[in-house]
Write a protein that holds these residues in place. Structure first.
Motif, PDB file in Angstrom:
ATOM      1  N   ASP A  65       0.816  -1.215   0.000  1.00  0.00           N
ATOM      2  CA  ASP A  65       0.000   0.000   0.000  1.00  0.00           C
ATOM      3  C   ASP A  65       0.845   1.258   0.000  1.00  0.00           C
ATOM      4  O   ASP A  65       0.325   2.359   0.193  1.00  0.00           O
ATOM      5  CB  ASP A  65      -0.943   0.013   1.205  1.00  0.00           C
ATOM      6  N   GLY A  66       2.152   1.112  -0.200  1.00  0.00           N
ATOM      7  CA  GLY A  66       3.042   2.263  -0.242  1.00  0.00           C
ATOM      8  C   GLY A  66       3.679   2.602   1.079  1.00  0.00           C
ATOM      9  O   GLY A  66       4.599   3.433   1.122  1.00  0.00           O
ATOM     10  N   LEU A  67       3.212   2.004   2.185  1.00  0.00           N
ATOM     11  CA  LEU A  67       3.832   2.253   3.483  1.00  0.00           C
ATOM     12  C   LEU A  67       5.271   1.753   3.486  1.00  0.00           C
ATOM     13  O   LEU A  67       5.609   0.765   2.817  1.00  0.00           O
ATOM     14  CB  LEU A  67       3.034   1.573   4.596  1.00  0.00           C
ATOM     15  N   LEU A  68       6.109   2.425   4.239  1.00  0.00           N
ATOM     16  CA  LEU A  68       7.525   2.086   4.282  1.00  0.00           C
ATOM     17  C   LEU A  68       7.905   1.504   5.640  1.00  0.00           C
ATOM     18  O   LEU A  68       7.337   1.881   6.676  1.00  0.00           O
ATOM     19  CB  LEU A  68       8.372   3.332   3.998  1.00  0.00           C
ATOM     20  N   PHE A  69       8.873   0.609   5.612  1.00  0.00           N
ATOM     21  CA  PHE A  69       9.364  -0.045   6.811  1.00  0.00           C
ATOM     22  C   PHE A  69      10.890  -0.035   6.779  1.00  0.00           C
ATOM     23  O   PHE A  69      11.501   0.310   5.755  1.00  0.00           O
ATOM     24  CB  PHE A  69       8.833  -1.479   6.895  1.00  0.00           C
ATOM     25  N   THR A  70      11.506  -0.408   7.892  1.00  0.00           N
ATOM     26  CA  THR A  70      12.966  -0.426   7.961  1.00  0.00           C
ATOM     27  C   THR A  70      13.455  -1.733   8.584  1.00  0.00           C
ATOM     28  O   THR A  70      12.766  -2.351   9.403  1.00  0.00           O
ATOM     29  CB  THR A  70      13.499   0.751   8.800  1.00  0.00           C
ATOM     30  N   LYS A  71      14.658  -2.129   8.175  1.00  0.00           N
ATOM     31  CA  LYS A  71      15.328  -3.275   8.775  1.00  0.00           C
ATOM     32  C   LYS A  71      16.822  -3.086   8.579  1.00  0.00           C
ATOM     33  O   LYS A  71      17.262  -2.330   7.704  1.00  0.00           O
ATOM     34  CB  LYS A  71      14.870  -4.584   8.123  1.00  0.00           C
ATOM     35  N   TRP A  72      17.606  -3.734   9.418  1.00  0.00           N
ATOM     36  CA  TRP A  72      19.046  -3.665   9.224  1.00  0.00           C
ATOM     37  C   TRP A  72      19.429  -4.382   7.937  1.00  0.00           C
ATOM     38  O   TRP A  72      18.764  -5.348   7.522  1.00  0.00           O
ATOM     39  CB  TRP A  72      19.778  -4.300  10.405  1.00  0.00           C
ATOM     40  N   GLU A  73      20.486  -3.910   7.316  1.00  0.00           N
ATOM     41  CA  GLU A  73      20.963  -4.555   6.099  1.00  0.00           C
ATOM     42  C   GLU A  73      21.243  -6.024   6.370  1.00  0.00           C
ATOM     43  O   GLU A  73      21.723  -6.404   7.445  1.00  0.00           O
ATOM     44  CB  GLU A  73      22.224  -3.865   5.588  1.00  0.00           C
ATOM     45  N   GLU A  74      20.940  -6.852   5.390  1.00  0.00           N
ATOM     46  CA  GLU A  74      21.137  -8.293   5.515  1.00  0.00           C
ATOM     47  C   GLU A  74      22.571  -8.601   5.956  1.00  0.00           C
ATOM     48  O   GLU A  74      23.530  -8.131   5.354  1.00  0.00           O
ATOM     49  CB  GLU A  74      20.851  -8.978   4.174  1.00  0.00           C
ATOM     50  N   GLY A  75      22.695  -9.368   7.023  1.00  0.00           N
ATOM     51  CA  GLY A  75      24.011  -9.786   7.513  1.00  0.00           C
ATOM     52  C   GLY A  75      24.660  -8.840   8.501  1.00  0.00           C
ATOM     53  O   GLY A  75      25.697  -9.178   9.084  1.00  0.00           O
ATOM     54  N   LEU A  76      24.071  -7.647   8.717  1.00  0.00           N
ATOM     55  CA  LEU A  76      24.695  -6.681   9.621  1.00  0.00           C
ATOM     56  C   LEU A  76      24.799  -7.221  11.046  1.00  0.00           C
ATOM     57  O   LEU A  76      25.849  -7.119  11.686  1.00  0.00           O
ATOM     58  CB  LEU A  76      23.902  -5.369   9.632  1.00  0.00           C
ATOM     59  N   PHE A  77      23.732  -7.819  11.539  1.00  0.00           N
ATOM     60  CA  PHE A  77      23.694  -8.265  12.925  1.00  0.00           C
ATOM     61  C   PHE A  77      24.782  -9.299  13.208  1.00  0.00           C
ATOM     62  O   PHE A  77      25.472  -9.233  14.229  1.00  0.00           O
ATOM     63  CB  PHE A  77      22.308  -8.833  13.239  1.00  0.00           C
ATOM     64  N   SER A  78      24.953 -10.232  12.298  1.00  0.00           N
ATOM     65  CA  SER A  78      26.004 -11.250  12.493  1.00  0.00           C
ATOM     66  C   SER A  78      27.393 -10.670  12.241  1.00  0.00           C
ATOM     67  O   SER A  78      28.376 -11.099  12.862  1.00  0.00           O
ATOM     68  CB  SER A  78      25.761 -12.442  11.568  1.00  0.00           C
ATOM     69  N   ARG A  79      27.477  -9.682  11.377  1.00  0.00           N
ATOM     70  CA  ARG A  79      28.779  -9.104  11.048  1.00  0.00           C
ATOM     71  C   ARG A  79      29.394  -8.346  12.219  1.00  0.00           C
ATOM     72  O   ARG A  79      30.613  -8.325  12.381  1.00  0.00           O
ATOM     73  CB  ARG A  79      28.628  -8.167   9.842  1.00  0.00           C
ATOM     74  N   VAL A  80      28.572  -7.709  13.023  1.00  0.00           N
ATOM     75  CA  VAL A  80      29.091  -6.924  14.142  1.00  0.00           C
ATOM     76  C   VAL A  80      29.186  -7.748  15.425  1.00  0.00           C
ATOM     77  O   VAL A  80      29.599  -7.249  16.469  1.00  0.00           O
ATOM     78  CB  VAL A  80      28.238  -5.660  14.393  1.00  0.00           C
ATOM     79  N   SER A  81      28.818  -9.028  15.359  1.00  0.00           N
ATOM     80  CA  SER A  81      28.884  -9.908  16.526  1.00  0.00           C
ATOM     81  C   SER A  81      30.318 -10.352  16.778  1.00  0.00           C
ATOM     82  O   SER A  81      31.101 -10.567  15.840  1.00  0.00           O
ATOM     83  CB  SER A  81      27.987 -11.123  16.303  1.00  0.00           C
ATOM     84  N   LYS A  82      30.674 -10.531  18.052  1.00  0.00           N
ATOM     85  CA  LYS A  82      32.028 -10.954  18.391  1.00  0.00           C
ATOM     86  C   LYS A  82      32.028 -12.314  19.084  1.00  0.00           C
ATOM     87  O   LYS A  82      32.346 -13.329  18.488  1.00  0.00           O
ATOM     88  CB  LYS A  82      32.716  -9.896  19.248  1.00  0.00           C
ATOM     89  N   GLU A  83      31.684 -12.381  20.356  1.00  0.00           N
ATOM     90  CA  GLU A  83      31.666 -13.660  21.050  1.00  0.00           C
ATOM     91  C   GLU A  83      30.394 -13.802  21.867  1.00  0.00           C
ATOM     92  O   GLU A  83      29.824 -12.817  22.326  1.00  0.00           O
ATOM     93  CB  GLU A  83      32.884 -13.801  21.959  1.00  0.00           C
ATOM     94  N   ASN A  84      29.949 -15.046  22.014  1.00  0.00           N
ATOM     95  CA  ASN A  84      28.716 -15.298  22.744  1.00  0.00           C
ATOM     96  C   ASN A  84      28.928 -15.076  24.242  1.00  0.00           C
ATOM     97  O   ASN A  84      29.899 -15.537  24.831  1.00  0.00           O
ATOM     98  CB  ASN A  84      28.234 -16.722  22.488  1.00  0.00           C
TER      99      ASN A  84
END
Length: 516
Positions: free
Chosen positions: A356-375
């Protein structure tokens, strides 16, 4: 920092001539108390430089990212001798297909609003470009939003003045013939914050600007609107002189700053940051949805509803296309509860479009895992959510990311740190999410109906220093600036009136210099 060359007699007389003809407006900005820094011309206003950088020789090795640099880009805060003004002002992103790089033109925070440049291959790891050069311009900020036709790039600034470039690094004054003629009878108070875009599909140029039906700075009168016009043909030298207003009602001391036009799918959108509705002054990103298969000059924008894409802690955001996808960049304030101008660049965030033309946002694909370091922690199994017994998750790092999967059947889900430096409240009944620091509300954001589900919700959190970025269900990325930094040891306590916490993973964050 680039250096503007000294004003020559030629450019001085050119500026004098333009001013006497009423072509150059005195620019009054809510971000500045003086106009003196805006009207600066540089040597050889009409001539171009013979020393032009190659499109294919961009060197990203000129700046070494300091050790332990935060993900949210700013210059080193610990080295004020080298970087006395480390924060980033209003940003204007452009992705160039020929070099496959992001170019983030921004205004510096010296008080002079000089155009500066960051370059990035990924929209996350930014490098300053000290060889970015404006050889001739009628203002300090001679490069803002960029558009391209054929092999030439253009950027409009001031009162629809124009710069041009062949390589995005070396810019020159494009000449009076490229200036968009403002309807001064309709807008006698002048204008500022122009943005012009070329659409290759219909071979036309479209222009939008912040215009003033009435502006008397000495009396504090700022009656404003947004207005759009278009070119009569495929050139940017032949313009329709009739502008159309965007807003049904003029605004009074609430300018829609940094407006822009963008085409997403078969619709055009008007974007702008509505000033004066947050403690930061500079606004979050509003947008208006155009009709399908109509160009922006054909749309009756005065009939369109205002929507919001970001929270108010992402200031003066701009939307730009990259390889068929759209992204939003802005600056995150340095302080959570005042109007200091300039801050940190947000993480790479994609804009998506609903049917319907509404816009949404999300992090770029892979960003969350890319900035991860250690569990740091993983929930061993599902746990019931109640209001009487909070689920407490250990946080043993000042910089972390967290991914939570949850179902809930009640009204609210509340996540609050043990140190109480932030509290996230997700209200399923009202489709709302808000972040508080004690009694202070960082933001309250209304989601589209059904934005929160009874089952299968995913909330991701990236927490760094005083910055909190959230992603809910890959539809909403929201930013909060906090009053205190994250604690070395903390906990996140979760309550709800029913449901289950199905997943919880907490990882430490990589530093920017560790990103590959």
């Amino acid at each position: 920092m680039k250096k503007l060359k000294k004003r020559s007699l030629i450019s001085f007389f050119l500026l004098l001539l333009l001013s006497s003809c009423g072509e150059v407006n005195s620019l009054i900005s809510s971000k500045a108390s003086s106009d003196s820094s805006y009207l600066v011309s540089s040597q050889d206003s009409i001539s171009s430089s013979s020393n032009v950088s190659s499109l294919y020789s961009i060197d990203l090795g000129g700046y070494t990212v300091p050790q332990n640099s935060p993900l949210h880009f700013t210059f080193p805060l610990s080295d004020r001798d080298t970087y006395p003004n480390p924060y980033i002002g209003d940003v204007h992103p452009y992705f160039d297909e020929r070099t496959n790089l992001w170019y983030l033109y921004y205004l510096d925070t010296t008080g002079q609003f000089n155009s500066q440049l960051l370059v990035s291959p990924d929209g996350l790891t930014w490098q300053p470009r000290n060889d970015f050069w404006i050889y001739s311009s009628l203002a300090n900020y001679g490069v803002l939003n960029v558009t391209k036709k054929a092999d030439t790039y253009y950027s409009y600034y001031a009162d629809f003045q124009c710069s041009k470039s062949k390589d995005l690094m070396n810019w020159e004054y494009a000449g009076l013939e490229c200036q968009v003629p403002l309807d001064t009878a309709m807008f006698p108070g002048g204008m500022r914050d122009p943005s012009v875009i070329y659409d290759k599909d219909d071979d036309r140029w479209y222009a939008i600007g912040l215009v003033y039906p009435k502006r008397v700075a000495s009396e504090g009168i700022y009656q404003s609107n947004l207005a759009i016009t278009m070119s009569n043909d495929g050139t940017n030298t032949n313009w329709n002189r009739t502008f159309k207003k965007v807003l049904k009602n003029d605004q009074f001391s609430h300018d829609y700053e940094c407006p822009m036009l963008q085409k997403i799918g078969n619709r055009w959108y008007v974007f702008g940051a509505h000033y004066g509705f947050s403690d930061h002054g500079v606004g979050r990103l509003s947008y208006f949805i155009g009709d399908e298969n109509k160009n922006p000059y054909q749309v009756d924008w005065t009939s369109k509803e205002e929507h919001f894409l970001t929270s108010e802690d992402l200031c003066a955001p701009q939307v730009m296309e990259k390889n068929g996808k759209h992204y939003v960049f802005g600056w995150i304030p340095t302080n959570y509860n005042n109007g200091v101008w300039g801050g940190l660049v947000n993480l790479t965030t994609q804009v998506t479009q609903g049917t319907d033309g509404l816009l949404f946002t999300k992090w770029e694909e892979g960003l969350f895992s890319r900035v991860s370091k250690e569990n740091l922690f993983t929930l061993p199994g599902s746990k019931a959510l109640t209001t009487s017994s909070p689920i407490s998750l250990p946080i043993n790092n000042k910089r972390y990311e967290m991914e939570l999967g949850f179902d809930f059947t009640g009204d609210e889900l509340v996540l609050e740190t043990g140190t109480k430096n932030y509290k996230i409240t997700i209200n399923q009944t009202r489709d709302n999410i808000r972040v508080n620091v004690g009694n202070y509300q960082c933001f309250s954001f209304d989601l589209q109906k059904g934005g929160i589900k009874s089952t299968g919700n995913i909330l991701r959190i990236i927490a760094e220093s005083k910055t909190l970025e959230l992603e809910l269900n890959s539809q909403y990325v929201l930013t909060a600036r906090l009053g205190t930094t994250m604690a070395e040891k903390d906990s996140l306590n979760i309550t709800a009136q029913g449901g289950n916490l199905e997943m919880a993973i907490i990882n430490s964050l990589a530093y920017l210099d560790e990103i590959k």
